[in-house]
Design a protein around this motif. Structure first.
Motif, PDB file in Angstrom:
ATOM      1  N   PRO A  88       0.800  -1.226   0.000  1.00  0.00           N
ATOM      2  CA  PRO A  88       0.000   0.000   0.000  1.00  0.00           C
ATOM      3  C   PRO A  88       0.835   1.279   0.000  1.00  0.00           C
ATOM      4  CG  PRO A  88      -0.925  -1.583   1.529  1.00  0.00           C
ATOM      5  CD  PRO A  88       0.378  -2.154   1.033  1.00  0.00           C
ATOM      6  N   ALA A  89       1.980   1.259   0.664  1.00  0.00           N
ATOM      7  CA  ALA A  89       2.822   2.459   0.713  1.00  0.00           C
ATOM      8  C   ALA A  89       3.402   2.790  -0.661  1.00  0.00           C
ATOM      9  CB  ALA A  89       3.949   2.266   1.718  1.00  0.00           C
ATOM     10  N   GLU A  90       3.530   1.775  -1.521  1.00  0.00           N
ATOM     11  CA  GLU A  90       4.129   1.979  -2.841  1.00  0.00           C
ATOM     12  C   GLU A  90       3.088   2.220  -3.933  1.00  0.00           C
ATOM     13  OE1 GLU A  90       6.009  -1.781  -3.144  1.00  0.00           O
ATOM     14  OE2 GLU A  90       7.815  -1.138  -2.111  1.00  0.00           O
ATOM     15  N   ARG A  91       1.824   2.185  -3.624  1.00  0.00           N
ATOM     16  CA  ARG A  91       0.769   2.239  -4.630  1.00  0.00           C
ATOM     17  C   ARG A  91       0.373   3.677  -4.966  1.00  0.00           C
ATOM     18  NH1 ARG A  91      -1.517  -3.133  -5.105  1.00  0.00           N
ATOM     19  NH2 ARG A  91      -3.473  -2.394  -5.928  1.00  0.00           N
ATOM     20  N   ARG A  92       1.332   4.445  -5.434  1.00  0.00           N
ATOM     21  CA  ARG A  92       1.056   5.812  -5.881  1.00  0.00           C
ATOM     22  C   ARG A  92       1.090   5.826  -7.403  1.00  0.00           C
ATOM     23  NH1 ARG A  92       4.947   7.532  -1.695  1.00  0.00           N
ATOM     24  NH2 ARG A  92       3.697   7.888   0.147  1.00  0.00           N
TER      25      ARG A  92
END
Length: 180
Positions: free
Chosen positions: A5-9
């Motif tokens: 989730p932290a990388e889902r930009r």
């Protein structure tokens, strides 16, 4: 393996507001933090603050070529997964998109599943069969027309001149095979 989730930009560079809104909602339902830009300048303003790991770029933007966006995004972060979408795919633009840093090139209509799968398939696939079927005359003609359109920055009159055809003839051919 899907990103954490932290990388889902994700940044979507698309000038069709309806399509951009649809893509945005679909990716947000999948847990991505999404920003949308209609062209190169708005995209550059968002990239620094948003720090996306993924990008979806339309090849033909109202203000210019999506290839410029691909180049800028790859220059900003070479590890970014960039997928180019286009309504008028050609070998020439596919090759350029990959050379400029895109990991994949998809013809429209493509959905969120197609795009997300493309993010995961950044390596080439050696199992793709090669065919013995030659390209049709119509496809060769369309490839040449599209290549010349890109060279002339979509100037119809100049494209017709370079192809040695009347402008109206080119316009009729383009009407039969819409660019977007």
């Amino acid at each position: 393996m899907p990103p954490s989730p932290a990388e889902r930009r994700l940044i979507i560079v698309e000038d069709d507001a309806t399509f951009a809104r649809t893509l945005r909602k679909s990716f947000e339902r999948r847990g991505y933090a999404v920003e949308v830009a209609a062209g190169l300048e708005p995209m550059q303003a968002l990239v620094d603050n948003h720090a996306p790991g993924f990008a979806v770029v339309d090849l033909k933007l109202a203000g210019g070529s999506g290839l410029e966006c691909v180049k800028a995004l790859h220059g900003h972060d070479a590890a970014m997964k960039i997928v180019v979408l286009t309504g008028f795919a050609s070998i020439a633009t596919a090759v350029e998109a990959i050379k400029l840093g895109a990991c994949h090139y998809l013809a429209k209509p493509s959905n969120t599943d197609d795009i997300e799968a493309a993010f995961q398939r950044s390596d080439g696939d050696t199992s793709v069969p090669t065919t013995q079927t030659p390209t049709s005359i119509k496809n060769l003609e369309w490839e040449r027309i599209h290549e010349t359109l890109v060279e002339t920055e979509f100037n119809i009159s100049e494209t017709a001149r370079r192809l040695g055809m009347h402008r109206r003839t080119l316009a009729r051919k383009l009407e039969k095979r819409r660019l977007k």
